[in-house]
Write a protein that holds these residues in place. Structure first.
Motif, PDB file in Angstrom:
ATOM      1  N   GLY A 196      24.752  42.165  14.778  1.00 46.26           N
ATOM      2  CA  GLY A 196      24.356  41.018  13.752  1.00 46.26           C
ATOM      3  C   GLY A 196      23.779  41.979  12.727  1.00 46.26           C
ATOM      4  N   HIS A 197      22.862  41.184  11.763  1.00 46.84           N
ATOM      5  CA  HIS A 197      22.117  41.818  10.867  1.00 46.84           C
ATOM      6  C   HIS A 197      22.707  42.778  10.007  1.00 46.84           C
ATOM      7  CE1 HIS A 197      18.582  39.324  12.283  1.00 46.84           C
ATOM      8  NE2 HIS A 197      18.913  39.585  13.372  1.00 46.84           N
ATOM      9  N   ARG A 198      23.871  42.582   9.386  1.00 49.25           N
ATOM     10  CA  ARG A 198      24.653  43.582   8.755  1.00 49.25           C
ATOM     11  C   ARG A 198      23.925  43.822   7.697  1.00 49.25           C
ATOM     12  NH1 ARG A 198      30.456  40.718   9.946  1.00 49.25           N
ATOM     13  NH2 ARG A 198      30.596  41.395  11.954  1.00 49.25           N
TER      14      ARG A 198
ATOM     15  N   SER B  39      12.226  31.280  18.274  1.00 46.50           N
ATOM     16  CA  SER B  39      13.381  32.085  18.589  1.00 46.50           C
ATOM     17  C   SER B  39      14.563  31.574  19.497  1.00 46.50           C
ATOM     18  CB  SER B  39      13.050  33.543  19.027  1.00 46.50           C
ATOM     19  OG  SER B  39      12.416  33.345  20.341  1.00 46.50           O
ATOM     20  N   GLU B  40      13.971  31.031  20.513  1.00 48.79           N
ATOM     21  CA  GLU B  40      15.002  30.344  21.496  1.00 48.79           C
ATOM     22  C   GLU B  40      15.802  29.144  20.798  1.00 48.79           C
ATOM     23  OE1 GLU B  40      13.068  30.040  25.162  1.00 48.79           O
ATOM     24  OE2 GLU B  40      13.028  32.168  25.787  1.00 48.79           O
ATOM     25  N   MET B  41      14.834  28.473  20.201  1.00 46.01           N
ATOM     26  CA  MET B  41      15.128  27.118  19.497  1.00 46.01           C
ATOM     27  C   MET B  41      16.568  27.480  18.574  1.00 46.01           C
ATOM     28  SD  MET B  41      14.970  25.577  16.316  1.00 46.01           S
ATOM     29  CE  MET B  41      13.307  25.997  15.662  1.00 46.01           C
ATOM     30  N   LEU B  42      16.286  28.583  17.630  1.00 43.93           N
ATOM     31  CA  LEU B  42      17.356  28.867  16.832  1.00 43.93           C
ATOM     32  C   LEU B  42      18.504  29.182  17.562  1.00 43.93           C
ATOM     33  CD1 LEU B  42      18.478  29.990  14.241  1.00 43.93           C
ATOM     34  CD2 LEU B  42      17.356  32.174  14.648  1.00 43.93           C
TER      35      LEU B  42
ATOM     36  N   TYR C  35      24.497  32.737  13.868  1.00 49.27           N
ATOM     37  CA  TYR C  35      24.818  32.494  15.558  1.00 49.27           C
ATOM     38  C   TYR C  35      24.526  34.372  15.820  1.00 49.27           C
ATOM     39  CZ  TYR C  35      26.925  32.074  20.202  1.00 49.27           C
ATOM     40  OH  TYR C  35      27.073  32.243  21.483  1.00 49.27           O
ATOM     41  N   ARG C  36      25.148  35.196  15.241  1.00 51.10           N
ATOM     42  CA  ARG C  36      25.157  36.633  15.680  1.00 51.10           C
ATOM     43  C   ARG C  36      23.546  36.953  15.357  1.00 51.10           C
ATOM     44  NH1 ARG C  36      27.424  39.098  12.182  1.00 51.10           N
ATOM     45  NH2 ARG C  36      28.676  37.816  10.946  1.00 51.10           N
ATOM     46  N   ASP C  37      23.348  36.746  14.349  1.00 51.22           N
ATOM     47  CA  ASP C  37      21.914  37.351  13.952  1.00 51.22           C
ATOM     48  C   ASP C  37      20.692  36.616  14.832  1.00 51.22           C
ATOM     49  OD1 ASP C  37      23.050  38.407  11.930  1.00 51.22           O
ATOM     50  OD2 ASP C  37      22.276  37.550  10.233  1.00 51.22           O
ATOM     51  N   ALA C  38      20.893  35.516  15.447  1.00 57.52           N
ATOM     52  CA  ALA C  38      19.729  34.737  16.143  1.00 57.52           C
ATOM     53  C   ALA C  38      19.606  35.466  17.344  1.00 57.52           C
ATOM     54  CB  ALA C  38      20.244  33.355  16.608  1.00 57.52           C
ATOM     55  N   ARG C  39      20.582  36.358  18.082  1.00 56.40           N
ATOM     56  CA  ARG C  39      20.463  36.810  19.222  1.00 56.40           C
ATOM     57  C   ARG C  39      19.192  37.849  19.336  1.00 56.40           C
ATOM     58  NH1 ARG C  39      18.665  37.656  23.448  1.00 56.40           N
ATOM     59  NH2 ARG C  39      19.777  37.926  25.420  1.00 56.40           N
ATOM     60  N   ALA C  40      19.183  38.685  18.497  1.00 57.84           N
ATOM     61  CA  ALA C  40      18.023  39.604  18.121  1.00 57.84           C
ATOM     62  C   ALA C  40      16.642  39.277  18.144  1.00 57.84           C
ATOM     63  CB  ALA C  40      18.285  40.652  17.011  1.00 57.84           C
TER      64      ALA C  40
END
Length: 387
Positions: free
Chosen positions: A206-208, A328-331, A357-362
């Motif tokens: 994520g975070h391109r 962060s977990e809510m996102l 969705y991808r970016d949220a993991r970090a």
């Protein structure tokens, strides 16, 4: 108890949100398609951010900053962070550690950052050290009036786009009743200093357009004037920055969750099956209700914590940890359910949901993992019990 924003706070939030929608969001597709953030675009965004007063709004008025309090800064963070990370960070909010600059540091580091001529980055994380900052191995040793630095830092955000680094390194040890305790100090170092190599970092999820780098220090010599504050006082600066950094992450997560929910709820109202909007079905409507509730809780926790920072509450560390771990977990939950609500379209790049969705993991990892946040919270709870 008044939960309403003041007129000034409302204006600040509207300014940041409008800037995000007009100057940042239109470029998201470029970053997603190419994975690159053109430096010319970053400089253009920074220039526009300066023009509307968003640049360095976190810094004290005494050094030329906006002097905003934590509540207002949180609103700025929320407004800008509806867009992707790299774009939001182009509107520079320098690390407030720089407000401690003195003497030669002011003209060489602080003033160019305040004017937008230079960009700073910060280096704490090291390979094999992780969240235990007291175990860092990078060392700075006195050599006459200078310091010689050796070691490696990694996960350094935007180092390849910066001109200098705020470095934390070990400068000695002290004997304490609990054993040897490392002294950590803070330095400001130009990234083109001999003995310092900025290497390309890791490919990330994520975070391109947002880069990380590895910094190698090999007998890197710097002047004594580049030490921030007193030797051994770096950890106090780290602790202050980490608390606000965690609240910043919470604000980012809150903004992204709200944006994901807006797409999901609009889709549920517009998409029809069996002759009616899918939002009328409990399988869609009830998860939307849960998402809305989670988001409301996050916003209340976020803004209450920002208010507590301004009130200098003694529980700020615990409050920031709570805000960070919840938001962060809510996102992650909201982003996942937003995709589920939109079905196949949620997986397509036509909507920003798959990116969110991808970016949220970090967000559950950087600025202190969820496990670290829970450790902080539980530790404070036990202290209240006298343990």
């Amino acid at each position: 108890m008044d939960f309403a924003l003041s007129e000034d706070e409302s204006l600040i939030y509207k300014t940041a949100t409008h800037f995000c929608e007009k100057e940042l969001m239109p470029h998201e597709e470029l970053l997603e398609r190419t994975g690159e953030f053109p430096i010319e675009l970053e400089l253009e965004i920074r220039r526009k951010g300066i023009a509307v007063g968003l640049h360095a709004c976190n810094m004290p008025e005494s050094v030329g900053g906006g002097g905003l309090n934590c509540v207002s800064l949180t609103l700025v963070e929320k407004g800008l962070s509806r867009a992707s990370t790299a774009l939001a960070e182009a509107v520079r909010r320098p690390f407030n550690i720089l407000a401690a600059c003195e003497g030669e540091q002011v003209a060489h580091f602080l003033e160019p950052v305040m004017s937008g001529e230079k960009r700073d980055c910060i280096a704490m994380s090291e390979p094999d050290v992780g969240s235990d900052l007291r175990s860092m191995k990078t060392r700075a040793v006195r050599d006459g009036a200078d310091w010689i630095i050796n070691g490696t830092k990694h996960f350094i955000s935007s180092a390849q786009r910066s001109q200098f680094v705020i470095l934390f390194a070990v400068t000695g040890e002290d004997e304490t009743p609990r054993g040897v305790k490392k002294r950590i100090s803070c330095f400001l170092i130009d990234l083109d200093t001999p003995g310092l190599v900025v290497a390309k970092g890791y490919q990330q999820l994520g975070h391109r357009g947002h880069s990380n780098s590895i910094l190698h220090f090999d007998n890197c010599r710097i002047g004594g004037w580049q030490l921030v504050g007193e030797e051994g006082q770096g950890f106090a600066l780290v602790s202050k920055w980490l608390g606000e950094g965690r609240l910043s992450v919470a604000a980012v997560c809150q903004a992204r969750a709200e944006r994901a929910f807006e797409y999901a709820s609009e889709y549920a109202a517009r998409r029809k099956q069996f002759g009616q909007p899918i939002g009328n079905f409990q399988g869609i409507g009830f998860p939307l209700a849960d998402m809305a509730t989670d988001i409301r809780i996050g916003d209340l926790l976020l803004m209450n914590t920002a208010w507590k920072v301004d009130q200098k509450s003694p529980t700020v560390a615990q409050d920031c940890a709570m805000a960070k771990v919840w938001c962060s977990e809510m996102l992650g939950r909201v982003a996942d359910q937003a995709i589920q609500t939109c079905g196949g379209m949620g997986l397509m790049t036509d909507l920003p949901l798959e990116r969110i969705y991808r970016d949220a993991r970090a967000e559950r990892i950087w600025e202190g993992t969820s496990e670290i946040q829970r450790r902080i919270i539980s530790r404070e709870l036990m202290r209240e019990q006298g343990i």
